[in-house]
Motif scaffolding. Structure first.
Motif, mmCIF file in Angstrom:
data_model
loop_
_atom_site.group_PDB
_atom_site.id
_atom_site.type_symbol
_atom_site.label_atom_id
_atom_site.label_comp_id
_atom_site.label_asym_id
_atom_site.label_seq_id
_atom_site.Cartn_x
_atom_site.Cartn_y
_atom_site.Cartn_z
ATOM 1 N N GLN A 37 2.128 -3.879 8.218
ATOM 2 C CA GLN A 37 3.378 -3.143 8.057
ATOM 3 C C GLN A 37 3.073 -1.658 8.005
ATOM 4 O O GLN A 37 2.068 -1.229 7.444
ATOM 5 N N ASP A 38 3.943 -0.867 8.617
ATOM 6 C CA ASP A 38 3.784 0.573 8.593
ATOM 7 C C ASP A 38 4.179 1.109 7.227
ATOM 8 O O ASP A 38 5.104 0.614 6.588
ATOM 9 N N LYS A 39 3.454 2.140 6.794
ATOM 10 C CA LYS A 39 3.767 2.783 5.528
ATOM 11 C C LYS A 39 3.857 4.279 5.767
ATOM 12 O O LYS A 39 3.101 4.834 6.551
ATOM 13 N N GLU A 59 3.936 7.852 3.559
ATOM 14 C CA GLU A 59 3.813 8.511 2.262
ATOM 15 C C GLU A 59 3.981 10.004 2.480
ATOM 16 O O GLU A 59 3.329 10.592 3.333
#
Length: 89
Positions: free
Chosen positions: A32-34, A36
């Motif tokens: 999954q892409d995150k 921040e």
């Protein structure tokens, strides 16, 4: 010519390649892409928001432009442009 029965182990000489292709086709475990955002990035986002005083000034100018009363100080505009581009060098 040598004929072996249907249980011949080398019946399809391309089976190994087909198996490799099937392995490639199987979906790999997807990550999954995150996203921040750093504290510096958050500060930049907040700085982009207009404050109330600035918004009032903008609204006054809009009203003057709509009424045809807005006058541009050409000398001041040209001076600001010269100052801006001379600082860039």
């Amino acid at each position: 010519m040598k004929i072996n029965g249907p249980n011949h182990s080398n019946f399809n000489p391309y089976q190994k390649q087909l198996n490799k292709q099937e392995e490639v086709k199987q979906p790999v475990k997807q990550q999954q892409d995150k996203v921040e955002i750093s504290s510096a990035g958050k500060a930049l986002q907040d700085s982009g928001k207009t404050n109330e005083t600035r918004q009032n000034y903008i609204n006054e100018i809009k009203i003057q432009v709509e009424n045809g009363n807005y006058k541009v100080d050409h000398q001041r505009t040209a001076g600001n442009m010269v100052d801006f581009f001379s600082d860039k060098k």
